[in-house]
Design a protein around this motif. Structure first.
Motif, PDB file in Angstrom:
ATOM      1  N   VAL A  26      34.009  49.883  32.831  1.00 49.01           N
ATOM      2  CA  VAL A  26      32.949  49.527  33.900  1.00 49.01           C
ATOM      3  C   VAL A  26      33.412  48.153  34.184  1.00 49.01           C
ATOM      4  CG1 VAL A  26      30.709  48.785  34.238  1.00 49.01           C
ATOM      5  CG2 VAL A  26      31.043  50.882  32.946  1.00 49.01           C
ATOM      6  N   LEU A  27      33.749  47.154  33.467  1.00 47.55           N
ATOM      7  CA  LEU A  27      34.187  45.904  33.855  1.00 47.55           C
ATOM      8  C   LEU A  27      35.424  45.912  34.652  1.00 47.55           C
ATOM      9  CD1 LEU A  27      33.319  42.870  33.702  1.00 47.55           C
ATOM     10  CD2 LEU A  27      34.878  42.773  31.718  1.00 47.55           C
ATOM     11  N   GLY A  28      36.405  46.649  34.234  1.00 50.22           N
ATOM     12  CA  GLY A  28      37.626  47.118  34.848  1.00 50.22           C
ATOM     13  C   GLY A  28      37.451  47.437  36.521  1.00 50.22           C
ATOM     14  N   SER A  29      36.338  48.545  36.472  1.00 51.86           N
ATOM     15  CA  SER A  29      36.242  49.067  37.767  1.00 51.86           C
ATOM     16  C   SER A  29      35.674  48.156  38.537  1.00 51.86           C
ATOM     17  CB  SER A  29      35.402  50.212  37.610  1.00 51.86           C
ATOM     18  OG  SER A  29      35.823  51.205  36.768  1.00 51.86           O
ATOM     19  N   LEU A  30      34.656  47.312  38.337  1.00 49.78           N
ATOM     20  CA  LEU A  30      34.102  46.045  38.970  1.00 49.78           C
ATOM     21  C   LEU A  30      35.019  45.148  39.417  1.00 49.78           C
ATOM     22  CD1 LEU A  30      30.768  45.707  36.908  1.00 49.78           C
ATOM     23  CD2 LEU A  30      30.979  46.852  39.320  1.00 49.78           C
ATOM     24  N   VAL A  31      35.849  44.739  38.587  1.00 47.43           N
ATOM     25  CA  VAL A  31      37.099  43.769  39.093  1.00 47.43           C
ATOM     26  C   VAL A  31      37.686  44.423  40.187  1.00 47.43           C
ATOM     27  CG1 VAL A  31      38.843  42.372  38.192  1.00 47.43           C
ATOM     28  CG2 VAL A  31      36.746  42.451  36.932  1.00 47.43           C
ATOM     29  N   ALA A  32      38.243  45.595  39.736  1.00 50.32           N
ATOM     30  CA  ALA A  32      39.169  46.019  40.671  1.00 50.32           C
ATOM     31  C   ALA A  32      38.433  46.581  42.063  1.00 50.32           C
ATOM     32  CB  ALA A  32      39.632  47.499  40.292  1.00 50.32           C
ATOM     33  N   PHE A  33      37.256  46.758  42.163  1.00 51.46           N
ATOM     34  CA  PHE A  33      36.572  47.033  43.564  1.00 51.46           C
ATOM     35  C   PHE A  33      36.423  45.498  44.304  1.00 51.46           C
ATOM     36  CE2 PHE A  33      32.502  47.028  45.811  1.00 51.46           C
ATOM     37  CZ  PHE A  33      32.715  48.071  46.733  1.00 51.46           C
ATOM     38  N   ALA A  34      36.065  44.516  43.513  1.00 46.60           N
ATOM     39  CA  ALA A  34      35.949  43.131  44.078  1.00 46.60           C
ATOM     40  C   ALA A  34      37.303  42.717  44.501  1.00 46.60           C
ATOM     41  CB  ALA A  34      35.511  42.300  42.936  1.00 46.60           C
ATOM     42  N   LEU A  35      38.476  43.098  43.691  1.00 49.14           N
ATOM     43  CA  LEU A  35      39.530  42.556  44.413  1.00 49.14           C
ATOM     44  C   LEU A  35      40.002  43.353  45.712  1.00 49.14           C
ATOM     45  CD1 LEU A  35      41.719  42.275  41.110  1.00 49.14           C
ATOM     46  CD2 LEU A  35      41.224  40.455  42.648  1.00 49.14           C
ATOM     47  N   TYR A  36      39.766  44.592  45.494  1.00 48.38           N
ATOM     48  CA  TYR A  36      40.196  45.511  46.779  1.00 48.38           C
ATOM     49  C   TYR A  36      39.208  45.074  47.924  1.00 48.38           C
ATOM     50  CZ  TYR A  36      40.154  49.702  49.757  1.00 48.38           C
ATOM     51  OH  TYR A  36      40.495  50.450  50.857  1.00 48.38           O
ATOM     52  N   SER A  37      37.895  44.863  47.699  1.00 52.79           N
ATOM     53  CA  SER A  37      37.189  44.436  48.788  1.00 52.79           C
ATOM     54  C   SER A  37      37.682  43.011  49.414  1.00 52.79           C
ATOM     55  CB  SER A  37      35.698  44.310  48.137  1.00 52.79           C
ATOM     56  OG  SER A  37      35.046  45.474  47.948  1.00 52.79           O
ATOM     57  N   LEU A  38      38.104  42.210  48.702  1.00 52.85           N
ATOM     58  CA  LEU A  38      38.520  40.828  49.024  1.00 52.85           C
ATOM     59  C   LEU A  38      39.833  41.048  49.739  1.00 52.85           C
ATOM     60  CD1 LEU A  38      37.677  38.490  46.001  1.00 52.85           C
ATOM     61  CD2 LEU A  38      36.806  38.257  48.379  1.00 52.85           C
ATOM     62  N   LEU A  39      40.814  41.822  49.373  1.00 54.65           N
ATOM     63  CA  LEU A  39      42.104  42.261  50.112  1.00 54.65           C
ATOM     64  C   LEU A  39      41.849  42.741  51.152  1.00 54.65           C
ATOM     65  CD1 LEU A  39      44.271  43.101  47.098  1.00 54.65           C
ATOM     66  CD2 LEU A  39      44.225  40.961  48.285  1.00 54.65           C
ATOM     67  N   GLU A  40      41.005  43.785  51.377  1.00 57.50           N
ATOM     68  CA  GLU A  40      40.567  44.543  52.451  1.00 57.50           C
ATOM     69  C   GLU A  40      39.998  43.628  53.663  1.00 57.50           C
ATOM     70  OE1 GLU A  40      40.463  48.209  54.949  1.00 57.50           O
ATOM     71  OE2 GLU A  40      41.589  47.210  53.105  1.00 57.50           O
ATOM     72  N   GLN A  41      39.017  42.718  53.152  1.00 55.47           N
ATOM     73  CA  GLN A  41      38.448  41.711  54.069  1.00 55.47           C
ATOM     74  C   GLN A  41      39.519  40.847  54.781  1.00 55.47           C
ATOM     75  OE1 GLN A  41      36.156  38.747  52.366  1.00 55.47           O
ATOM     76  NE2 GLN A  41      35.019  38.386  54.214  1.00 55.47           N
ATOM     77  N   ARG A  42      40.420  40.515  53.785  1.00 51.94           N
ATOM     78  CA  ARG A  42      41.493  39.672  54.352  1.00 51.94           C
ATOM     79  C   ARG A  42      42.194  40.526  55.606  1.00 51.94           C
ATOM     80  NH1 ARG A  42      44.968  36.748  49.981  1.00 51.94           N
ATOM     81  NH2 ARG A  42      45.794  36.075  51.752  1.00 51.94           N
ATOM     82  N   ARG A  43      42.699  41.543  55.126  1.00 52.86           N
ATOM     83  CA  ARG A  43      43.560  42.423  55.956  1.00 52.86           C
ATOM     84  C   ARG A  43      42.772  42.680  57.469  1.00 52.86           C
ATOM     85  NH1 ARG A  43      44.102  47.287  58.061  1.00 52.86           N
ATOM     86  NH2 ARG A  43      42.444  48.163  57.142  1.00 52.86           N
ATOM     87  N   LEU A  44      41.474  42.826  57.293  1.00 55.70           N
ATOM     88  CA  LEU A  44      40.643  43.174  58.587  1.00 55.70           C
ATOM     89  C   LEU A  44      40.513  41.884  59.411  1.00 55.70           C
ATOM     90  CD1 LEU A  44      37.763  45.703  57.140  1.00 55.70           C
ATOM     91  CD2 LEU A  44      39.875  46.186  58.850  1.00 55.70           C
ATOM     92  N   LEU A  45      40.384  40.682  58.661  1.00 53.35           N
ATOM     93  CA  LEU A  45      40.262  39.553  59.567  1.00 53.35           C
ATOM     94  C   LEU A  45      41.592  39.264  60.153  1.00 53.35           C
ATOM     95  CD1 LEU A  45      38.201  37.461  57.051  1.00 53.35           C
ATOM     96  CD2 LEU A  45      37.455  38.264  59.273  1.00 53.35           C
ATOM     97  N   ARG A  46      42.779  39.375  59.564  1.00 56.51           N
ATOM     98  CA  ARG A  46      44.026  39.199  60.350  1.00 56.51           C
ATOM     99  C   ARG A  46      44.177  40.192  61.302  1.00 56.51           C
ATOM    100  NH1 ARG A  46      46.208  39.193  54.714  1.00 56.51           N
ATOM    101  NH2 ARG A  46      46.794  41.082  55.088  1.00 56.51           N
TER     102      ARG A  46
END
Length: 71
Positions: A26-46
């Motif tokens: 569960v903790l690993g999934s939450l961390v992975a989801f948070a990292l994916y969300s941050l990276l996707e946000q950065r990609r979309l903003l670029r």
């Protein structure tokens, strides 16, 4: 208290082999989801910034629709 000692808590009355990996998954999934969300946000903003730059360079160009045609 439910456990006699800290060692009993970590052992979880014999269920630690099931409990702690579940927490880890569960903790690993939450961390992975948070990292994916941050990276996707950065990609979309670029991407949006690039579109805005392109629009400033050629403001008369019309954006393409989903099927590739201009409107």
């Amino acid at each position: 208290m439910a456990f006699e000692s800290l060692a009993d808590f970590w052992a979880m009355n014999g269920y630690a082999v099931y409990v702690w990996p579940a927490f880890g998954v569960v903790l690993g999934s939450l961390v992975a989801f948070a990292l994916y969300s941050l990276l996707e946000q950065r990609r979309l903003l670029r991407h949006v910034a690039a579109l805005e730059r392109r629009e400033r360079q050629c403001p008369t160009a019309r954006p393409a629709t989903d099927d590739g045609e201009t409107t």
